[in-house]
Write a protein that holds these residues in place. Structure first.
Motif, PDB file in Angstrom:
ATOM      1  N   LEU A 167       0.867  -1.172   0.000  1.00  0.00           N
ATOM      2  CA  LEU A 167       0.000   0.000   0.000  1.00  0.00           C
ATOM      3  C   LEU A 167       0.907   1.227   0.000  1.00  0.00           C
ATOM      4  CD1 LEU A 167      -2.686   1.528   0.262  1.00  0.00           C
ATOM      5  CD2 LEU A 167      -2.504   1.277   2.750  1.00  0.00           C
ATOM      6  N   VAL A 168       0.870   1.980  -1.094  1.00  0.00           N
ATOM      7  CA  VAL A 168       1.717   3.165  -1.233  1.00  0.00           C
ATOM      8  C   VAL A 168       0.804   4.379  -1.386  1.00  0.00           C
ATOM      9  CG1 VAL A 168       3.484   4.322  -2.613  1.00  0.00           C
ATOM     10  CG2 VAL A 168       3.563   1.829  -2.308  1.00  0.00           C
ATOM     11  N   VAL A 169       0.960   5.350  -0.483  1.00  0.00           N
ATOM     12  CA  VAL A 169       0.109   6.536  -0.461  1.00  0.00           C
ATOM     13  C   VAL A 169       0.984   7.765  -0.681  1.00  0.00           C
ATOM     14  CG1 VAL A 169      -1.600   7.848   0.845  1.00  0.00           C
ATOM     15  CG2 VAL A 169      -1.373   5.366   1.213  1.00  0.00           C
ATOM     16  N   VAL A 170       0.626   8.580  -1.672  1.00  0.00           N
ATOM     17  CA  VAL A 170       1.385   9.786  -1.978  1.00  0.00           C
ATOM     18  C   VAL A 170       0.466  10.985  -1.780  1.00  0.00           C
ATOM     19  CG1 VAL A 170       2.855  10.963  -3.651  1.00  0.00           C
ATOM     20  CG2 VAL A 170       2.666   8.471  -3.707  1.00  0.00           C
ATOM     21  N   THR A 171       0.775  11.798  -0.770  1.00  0.00           N
ATOM     22  CA  THR A 171      -0.027  12.997  -0.525  1.00  0.00           C
ATOM     23  C   THR A 171       0.695  14.262  -0.943  1.00  0.00           C
ATOM     24  OG1 THR A 171       0.797  13.315   1.740  1.00  0.00           O
ATOM     25  CG2 THR A 171      -1.131  11.897   1.453  1.00  0.00           C
ATOM     26  N   GLU A 172       1.966  14.124  -1.320  1.00  0.00           N
ATOM     27  CA  GLU A 172       2.781  15.284  -1.671  1.00  0.00           C
ATOM     28  C   GLU A 172       3.653  14.916  -2.867  1.00  0.00           C
ATOM     29  OE1 GLU A 172       6.157  18.068   0.523  1.00  0.00           O
ATOM     30  OE2 GLU A 172       4.824  16.801   1.692  1.00  0.00           O
ATOM     31  N   PRO A 173       3.675  15.732  -3.914  1.00  0.00           N
ATOM     32  CA  PRO A 173       4.471  15.379  -5.095  1.00  0.00           C
ATOM     33  C   PRO A 173       5.950  15.224  -4.761  1.00  0.00           C
ATOM     34  CG  PRO A 173       2.997  17.222  -5.561  1.00  0.00           C
ATOM     35  CD  PRO A 173       2.955  17.000  -4.079  1.00  0.00           C
ATOM     36  N   VAL A 174       6.563  14.242  -5.391  1.00  0.00           N
ATOM     37  CA  VAL A 174       8.004  14.048  -5.274  1.00  0.00           C
ATOM     38  C   VAL A 174       8.650  14.756  -6.451  1.00  0.00           C
ATOM     39  CG1 VAL A 174       9.866  12.357  -5.166  1.00  0.00           C
ATOM     40  CG2 VAL A 174       7.659  11.841  -4.121  1.00  0.00           C
ATOM     41  N   VAL A 175       9.404  15.813  -6.180  1.00  0.00           N
ATOM     42  CA  VAL A 175       9.914  16.634  -7.275  1.00  0.00           C
ATOM     43  C   VAL A 175      11.409  16.447  -7.514  1.00  0.00           C
ATOM     44  CG1 VAL A 175       8.131  18.384  -7.038  1.00  0.00           C
ATOM     45  CG2 VAL A 175      10.216  18.594  -5.694  1.00  0.00           C
ATOM     46  N   SER A 176      12.151  16.016  -6.514  1.00  0.00           N
ATOM     47  CA  SER A 176      13.606  15.952  -6.670  1.00  0.00           C
ATOM     48  C   SER A 176      14.103  14.557  -7.027  1.00  0.00           C
ATOM     49  CB  SER A 176      14.293  16.408  -5.374  1.00  0.00           C
ATOM     50  OG  SER A 176      13.910  15.590  -4.284  1.00  0.00           O
ATOM     51  N   GLU A 177      13.258  13.533  -6.847  1.00  0.00           N
ATOM     52  CA  GLU A 177      13.655  12.171  -7.168  1.00  0.00           C
ATOM     53  C   GLU A 177      12.966  11.725  -8.457  1.00  0.00           C
ATOM     54  OE1 GLU A 177      12.406  13.057  -4.298  1.00  0.00           O
ATOM     55  OE2 GLU A 177      13.975  12.794  -2.794  1.00  0.00           O
ATOM     56  N   PRO A 178      13.586  10.825  -9.233  1.00  0.00           N
ATOM     57  CA  PRO A 178      13.005  10.441 -10.519  1.00  0.00           C
ATOM     58  C   PRO A 178      11.709   9.666 -10.401  1.00  0.00           C
ATOM     59  CG  PRO A 178      14.954   9.110 -10.026  1.00  0.00           C
ATOM     60  CD  PRO A 178      14.915  10.211  -9.010  1.00  0.00           C
ATOM     61  N   CYS A 179      11.552   8.861  -9.370  1.00  0.00           N
ATOM     62  CA  CYS A 179      10.337   8.055  -9.241  1.00  0.00           C
ATOM     63  C   CYS A 179      10.258   7.508  -7.831  1.00  0.00           C
ATOM     64  CB  CYS A 179      10.323   6.929 -10.276  1.00  0.00           C
ATOM     65  SG  CYS A 179      11.643   5.720 -10.039  1.00  0.00           S
ATOM     66  N   LEU A 180       9.213   6.730  -7.573  1.00  0.00           N
ATOM     67  CA  LEU A 180       9.028   6.151  -6.245  1.00  0.00           C
ATOM     68  C   LEU A 180       9.775   4.848  -6.067  1.00  0.00           C
ATOM     69  CD1 LEU A 180       5.193   6.722  -5.745  1.00  0.00           C
ATOM     70  CD2 LEU A 180       7.078   8.159  -4.977  1.00  0.00           C
ATOM     71  N   GLY A 181      10.366   4.332  -7.116  1.00  0.00           N
ATOM     72  CA  GLY A 181      11.006   3.031  -7.023  1.00  0.00           C
ATOM     73  C   GLY A 181      10.069   1.934  -7.501  1.00  0.00           C
ATOM     74  N   HIS A 182      10.555   0.704  -7.451  1.00  0.00           N
ATOM     75  CA  HIS A 182       9.778  -0.437  -7.925  1.00  0.00           C
ATOM     76  C   HIS A 182       8.585  -0.688  -7.010  1.00  0.00           C
ATOM     77  CE1 HIS A 182       8.884  -4.349  -9.648  1.00  0.00           C
ATOM     78  NE2 HIS A 182       8.892  -4.859  -8.431  1.00  0.00           N
ATOM     79  N   LEU A 183       7.405  -0.840  -7.610  1.00  0.00           N
ATOM     80  CA  LEU A 183       6.202  -1.151  -6.843  1.00  0.00           C
ATOM     81  C   LEU A 183       5.984  -2.656  -6.831  1.00  0.00           C
ATOM     82  CD1 LEU A 183       3.786   1.669  -8.055  1.00  0.00           C
ATOM     83  CD2 LEU A 183       5.213   1.620  -6.008  1.00  0.00           C
ATOM     84  N   ALA A 184       5.681  -3.179  -5.656  1.00  0.00           N
ATOM     85  CA  ALA A 184       5.550  -4.629  -5.486  1.00  0.00           C
ATOM     86  C   ALA A 184       4.333  -5.152  -6.236  1.00  0.00           C
ATOM     87  CB  ALA A 184       5.437  -4.967  -4.005  1.00  0.00           C
ATOM     88  N   PRO A 185       4.416  -6.369  -6.789  1.00  0.00           N
ATOM     89  CA  PRO A 185       3.233  -6.991  -7.404  1.00  0.00           C
ATOM     90  C   PRO A 185       2.076  -7.046  -6.403  1.00  0.00           C
ATOM     91  CG  PRO A 185       5.208  -8.273  -7.875  1.00  0.00           C
ATOM     92  CD  PRO A 185       5.602  -7.243  -6.856  1.00  0.00           C
ATOM     93  N   GLY A 186       0.885  -6.749  -6.898  1.00  0.00           N
ATOM     94  CA  GLY A 186      -0.298  -6.789  -6.044  1.00  0.00           C
ATOM     95  C   GLY A 186      -0.526  -5.545  -5.216  1.00  0.00           C
ATOM     96  N   SER A 187       0.292  -4.517  -5.420  1.00  0.00           N
ATOM     97  CA  SER A 187       0.176  -3.331  -4.570  1.00  0.00           C
ATOM     98  C   SER A 187      -0.910  -2.386  -5.059  1.00  0.00           C
ATOM     99  CB  SER A 187       1.518  -2.597  -4.499  1.00  0.00           C
ATOM    100  OG  SER A 187       1.939  -2.180  -5.781  1.00  0.00           O
ATOM    101  N   VAL A 188      -1.328  -1.500  -4.155  1.00  0.00           N
ATOM    102  CA  VAL A 188      -2.263  -0.420  -4.452  1.00  0.00           C
ATOM    103  C   VAL A 188      -1.541   0.895  -4.216  1.00  0.00           C
ATOM    104  CG1 VAL A 188      -4.383   0.760  -3.719  1.00  0.00           C
ATOM    105  CG2 VAL A 188      -4.341  -1.740  -3.913  1.00  0.00           C
ATOM    106  N   LEU A 189      -1.540   1.748  -5.233  1.00  0.00           N
ATOM    107  CA  LEU A 189      -0.907   3.060  -5.174  1.00  0.00           C
ATOM    108  C   LEU A 189      -2.006   4.110  -5.153  1.00  0.00           C
ATOM    109  CD1 LEU A 189       1.447   5.128  -5.504  1.00  0.00           C
ATOM    110  CD2 LEU A 189       1.318   4.688  -7.979  1.00  0.00           C
ATOM    111  N   VAL A 190      -2.051   4.914  -4.088  1.00  0.00           N
ATOM    112  CA  VAL A 190      -3.063   5.962  -3.948  1.00  0.00           C
ATOM    113  C   VAL A 190      -2.414   7.312  -4.183  1.00  0.00           C
ATOM    114  CG1 VAL A 190      -4.752   7.038  -2.423  1.00  0.00           C
ATOM    115  CG2 VAL A 190      -4.372   4.562  -2.302  1.00  0.00           C
ATOM    116  N   ASN A 191      -2.905   8.032  -5.190  1.00  0.00           N
ATOM    117  CA  ASN A 191      -2.387   9.363  -5.507  1.00  0.00           C
ATOM    118  C   ASN A 191      -3.349  10.409  -4.964  1.00  0.00           C
ATOM    119  OD1 ASN A 191      -1.166  11.628  -6.553  1.00  0.00           O
ATOM    120  ND2 ASN A 191      -1.914  11.291  -8.643  1.00  0.00           N
ATOM    121  N   ALA A 192      -2.936  11.067  -3.880  1.00  0.00           N
ATOM    122  CA  ALA A 192      -3.758  12.104  -3.259  1.00  0.00           C
ATOM    123  C   ALA A 192      -3.120  13.471  -3.395  1.00  0.00           C
ATOM    124  CB  ALA A 192      -3.981  11.768  -1.786  1.00  0.00           C
TER     125      ALA A 192
END
Length: 291
Positions: A167-192
């Motif tokens: 379960l990955v929750v993003v409430t604030e944009p990541v501006v200085s890093e290229p990405c969040l990294g590898h997301l695990a199979p079966g995961s849920v990514l919430v963009n808030a």
């Protein structure tokens, strides 16, 4: 006739209150009651009214009682409740390891609601893009997570925070890093965040869900993510009611776009505000004065 009362709540009161009731269930009940707009309505059961006065949301009940609370805090409570609802509906049953990319009060409320309303959470990793001074983790948060048996890691980077999380929750944009990294199979990514995530992050997404299909055509909406290659499967109400089956494959990475993040001022939730009001009165929180 009982005199009316005026209850004033601040953000710290909201952080204390979200641990006292299941906000995800409250939001789910509102989605069922108002499938054509939900929190966009500013009138609730029994004639309760919710209005925005500057940065303050004011709830008035038929008896004349008033409750004033920060609109940003009420919105953060709703976003956190939608996050928990998405996790409960779209994650396969089992142990949940969570990751939060966020800062400040919105991040604290997310952590408290995850601990209260998402079952089987074993660990939470937190990264604050705003730096250590903006971290949502303080002694109160650490204590609340420890009391529920949830482990806590404060991560130095988004990649470290998201490693192994389902379960990955993003409430604030990541501006200085290229990405969040590898997301695990079966995961849920919430963009808030109220903005589209980078394609480097959404490239592994197999299906997209939203909080409210009615917002797809709203002015200023968040664009459909993943480079436009995926359409939207359904919204959370459809999954909650069984109108849509939800997850189709155990290994799919699912993205939940909280479109109301683009225009929080129009998405005040009267049912959630009313529940917060009642809970605050029950627990003696806030500053109470004659109305």
């Amino acid at each position: 006739m009982m005199d009316s009362r005026f209850l004033r709540l601040d953000t710290e009161d909201l952080c204390a209150l979200v641990s006292e009731f299941d906000s995800a269930q409250t939001v789910a009940e509102e989605l069922l009651a108002h499938p054509d707009g939900g929190p966009g309505r500013h009138a609730g059961p029994g004639g309760r009214l919710l209005e925005l006065r500057g940065d303050t949301a004011v709830l008035r009940d038929p008896g004349g009682d008033l409750c004033a609370l920060p609109a940003s805090g009420l919105y953060a409570c709703r976003v956190a409740a939608l996050t928990a609802l998405a996790a409960n509906q779209l994650l396969d049953p089992g142990v949940v390891t969570a990751s939060l990319i966020g800062s400040g009060a919105a991040g604290r409320i997310q952590l408290l609601v995850i601990a209260r309303s998402v079952p089987d959470v074993s660990h939470v990793a937190v990264h604050s893009p705003g730096g250590p001074h903006a971290s949502p983790v303080d002694s109160g948060i650490a204590g609340a997570l420890e009391a529920t048996g949830i482990g806590l890691t404060v991560a130095a980077s988004p990649e470290e925070a998201t490693f192994g999380a389902n379960l990955v929750v993003v409430t604030e944009p990541v501006v200085s890093e290229p990405c969040l990294g590898h997301l695990a199979p079966g995961s849920v990514l919430v963009n808030a965040t109220g903005r589209s995530l980078r394609e480097e992050t959404t490239g592994c997404v197999s299906a997209v869900y939203v909080d409210d299909l009615g917002l797809l055509d709203a002015a200023g909406r968040v664009p459909v993510p993943a480079g436009g290659r995926l359409g939207v499967e359904a919204d959370l109400r459809q999954v909650f009611t069984g109108e849509h089956p939800g997850r189709a494959c155990a290994d799919h990475v699912l993205l939940v776009e909280l479109l109301s993040g683009a225009a929080p001022g129009t998405r005040l939730d009267v049912a959630l505000a009313e529940r917060i009001h009642r809970t605050a009165l029950c627990h003696g929180l806030g500053a109470l004065s004659p109305g």
